[in-house]
Scaffold this active site. Structure first.
Site, PDB file in Angstrom:
ATOM      1  N   LYS A  90     -13.193  99.222  52.092  1.00  0.00           N
ATOM      2  CA  LYS A  90     -13.685  97.938  51.606  1.00  0.00           C
ATOM      3  C   LYS A  90     -12.722  97.500  50.513  1.00  0.00           C
ATOM      4  O   LYS A  90     -12.618  98.131  49.468  1.00  0.00           O
ATOM      5  CB  LYS A  90     -15.103  98.035  51.050  1.00  0.00           C
ATOM      6  CG  LYS A  90     -15.626  96.670  50.603  1.00  0.00           C
ATOM      7  CD  LYS A  90     -16.844  96.754  49.720  1.00  0.00           C
ATOM      8  CE  LYS A  90     -17.169  95.352  49.200  1.00  0.00           C
ATOM      9  NZ  LYS A  90     -18.187  95.384  48.137  1.00  0.00           N
ATOM     10  N   GLY A 116     -24.215  89.036  45.164  1.00  0.00           N
ATOM     11  CA  GLY A 116     -25.064  87.953  44.696  1.00  0.00           C
ATOM     12  C   GLY A 116     -26.499  87.998  45.169  1.00  0.00           C
ATOM     13  O   GLY A 116     -27.332  87.223  44.699  1.00  0.00           O
TER      14      GLY A 116
END
Length: 252
Positions: free
Chosen positions: A98, A186
């Protein structure tokens, strides 16, 4: 029946919820949350593994049968991110990464120029690259063109819990993508995760929303259910929005 598996590169996962490990109070709390989430893929900050030995976390993931996904969290440039990814490959024996390249500590937003540069180098080096990116359809396309196996746009800045502040951009990324789209960062609560899937995302990655919740295991279960609900709703097809009312039963 529509195949509900998430496929990235050459691997398939039954769960569309990817978990992070940052922010957990301790391994016992994290274990309960991971089990409740049903996740099969969980990110691991390679810097933390290096600094703390990481054996407890890695042993936990191995015991639960969860695939670790190393990330380059904290890297501030392409060179640093590439080196960290190479260290992760050696330490964890995986070519999956990632990719995070952060512009500054205040916003934790991706540095677009350095991100693309790092992605190109890592793809050339044989990595399966999953980049954390801005909610920018053009940047997402650049990353896909560079050979990334998925694109992972943010819903809002890391740790803010603001949810998806620009849903239209997420929809545009989904519409233009030829690789899986994973909403990353988020998420604040279950409705945010459901919305991400309703917008067409293939999966959701979250950490803080669970690890810093009042009851992490309960929130993990809620997130899992929300991702499934959003995915099913997207596949089912919502009714069109109308300006005027329309009776559900015909008048006599």
């Amino acid at each position: 029946m529509v195949d509900s598996k998430l496929t990235i590169a050459d691997r398939s996962f039954s769960s569309r919820l990817i978990m992070g490990t940052g922010g957990a109070g301790n391994l016992a709390v994290l274990e309960e949350a991971l089990i409740a989430s049903g996740t099969e893929l969980t990110t691991v900050a390679i810097r933390r593994v290096d600094a703390e030995g990481g054996t407890g976390l890695l042993d936990l993931l191995n015991r639960l049968g969860i695939t670790p996904l190393p990330n380059t969290a904290g890297c501030r440039g392409a060179a640093e991110a590439v080196l960290t990814a190479q260290l992760a490959r050696e330490a964890l024996n995986t070519n999956w990464i990632k990719l995070e390249v952060i512009a500054d500590e205040r916003t934790l937003l991706p540095d677009a120029v350095e991100l693309v540069r790092a992605a190109e180098q890592l793809v050339d080096d044989g990595f399966v690259v999953l980049p954390y990116t801005n909610d920018d359809p053009v940047l997402a396309r650049r990353l896909e063109d560079a050979g990334c196996a998925a694109v992972m746009p943010l819903g809002s800045p890391i740790g803010t819990g603001l949810g998806i502040t620009n849903p239209h951009n997420i929809e545009m990324i989904v519409a233009g993508a030829g690789v899986p789209v994973v909403l990353d960062a988020g998420i604040g609560t279950a409705s945010d995760a459901a919305l991400a899937m309703e917008l067409g995302c293939d999966a959701v990655l979250l950490a803080t929303a669970v690890t810093r919740a009042g009851d992490p295991a309960a929130m993990a279960a809620a997130m899992s259910a929300a991702v499934t609900a959003g995915y099913l709703a997207r596949r089912a097809g919502r009714i069109p929005k109308r300006f005027w009312a329309q009776a559900s039963s015909p008048p006599r």
